[in-house]
Motif scaffolding. Structure first.
Motif, short mmCIF file in Angstrom:
data_model
loop_
_atom_site.label_atom_id
_atom_site.label_comp_id
_atom_site.label_asym_id
_atom_site.label_seq_id
_atom_site.Cartn_x
_atom_site.Cartn_y
_atom_site.Cartn_z
N VAL A 1 0.88 -1.18 0.00
CA VAL A 1 0.00 0.00 0.00
C VAL A 1 0.91 1.22 0.00
O VAL A 1 1.78 1.36 0.88
CB VAL A 1 -0.93 0.03 1.22
CG1 VAL A 1 -1.84 1.27 1.17
CG2 VAL A 1 -1.78 -1.24 1.29
N ALA B 1 -3.13 4.97 4.90
CA ALA B 1 -2.41 3.96 4.11
C ALA B 1 -1.70 2.95 5.01
O ALA B 1 -1.70 1.75 4.71
CB ALA B 1 -1.42 4.62 3.15
N ALA C 1 -2.56 -0.97 5.15
CA ALA C 1 -1.52 -1.98 4.89
C ALA C 1 -1.58 -3.04 5.98
O ALA C 1 -1.52 -4.25 5.70
CB ALA C 1 -0.15 -1.32 4.84
N HIS D 1 -3.03 5.00 -1.97
CA HIS D 1 -4.03 5.68 -1.14
C HIS D 1 -3.60 7.11 -0.81
O HIS D 1 -2.45 7.37 -0.47
CB HIS D 1 -4.26 4.95 0.19
CG HIS D 1 -5.05 5.82 1.11
ND1 HIS D 1 -6.41 5.92 1.02
CD2 HIS D 1 -4.67 6.72 2.04
CE1 HIS D 1 -6.83 6.81 1.88
NE2 HIS D 1 -5.79 7.33 2.52
#
Ligand SMILES: O=P(O)(O)OC[C@H]1O[C@H](OP(=O)(O)OP(=O)(O)O)[C@H](O)[C@@H]1O
Ligand SMILES: Nc1ncnc2[nH]cnc12
Length: 170
Positions: free
Chosen positions: A52, A63, A67, A117
């Motif tokens: 991510v 993010a 993850a 993201h």
């Protein structure tokens, strides 16, 4: 839960004419944060995510949580001069300025599935630059996701080669 209730608008920040979407109220509420992460996960295709990628700095908030939830690695994309090892660099434009972004060259392996993201999709400059950085690393971009999309700035058109998902639209 109405997520817009957790976003406050600050007029004329950081410049005259900008309506800044402040996510601070959301960050203060752990239950709302949990729901946001669940909503992001629900909108992902059914493929394994290896990495991510989050953009400095507000992209990092979600993010890294994403993850962890996806059992993936987290990759920070940072403003210039912050990453210590060998980087790829990409220039980009902002709604209120221009800058460049960097990624560590060894952060993503060739063919790895990547979720990008960020908190806000505005003009799409940051997102497009990040997509280019991931492609310099030869990663496979599965989706770009955003907490907030400013529809009137048409950022989605700049990243139309990729699947885009946003939870909140203005
Ligand atoms: O779609 P764009 O027009 O590129 O704009 C979106 C970007 O702008 C904001 O970051 P900013 O550069 O303000 O930095 P910050 O996250 O450190 O506050 C936001 O967090 C996105 O990264
Ligand atoms: N209007 C806005 N509010 C918050 N973050 C942004 N990033 C770019 N434009 C923004």
């Amino acid at each position: 839960m109405e997520l817009k209730n957790y976003i406050r608008e600050i007029e004329n920040f950081p410049k005259e004419g900008i309506g800044y979407k402040d996510i601070s109220p959301l960050l203060l509420d752990h239950e709302a944060m949990k729901e946001v992460i669940a909503k992001f996960v629900a909108r992902l295709p059914d493929v394994r995510i290896d990495k991510v990628v989050g953009m400095e700095s507000r992209g990092f908030f979600f993010a890294s949580l994403l993850a962890q939830e996806l059992k993936a690695g987290f990759v920070p994309v940072r403003k210039p001069g912050k990453l210590p090892a060998k980087t790829f660099k990409q220039e980009y434009d902002l709604e209120y300025g221009s800058d460049s972004l960097e990624i560590h060259q060894d952060a993503i392996m060739e063919g790895e599935n990547v979720l990008i993201h960020d908190d806000v999709l505005a003009t799409g400059g940051t997102a497009l630059a990040t997509c280019k950085l991931v492609e310099k690393c030869k990663g496979n971009i599965v989706q770009c996701n955003f907490l907030i999309e400013l529809d009137f700035l048409n950022g989605r058109e700049r990243i139309s080669n990729y699947k885009v998902e946003s939870l909140i639209h203005y």
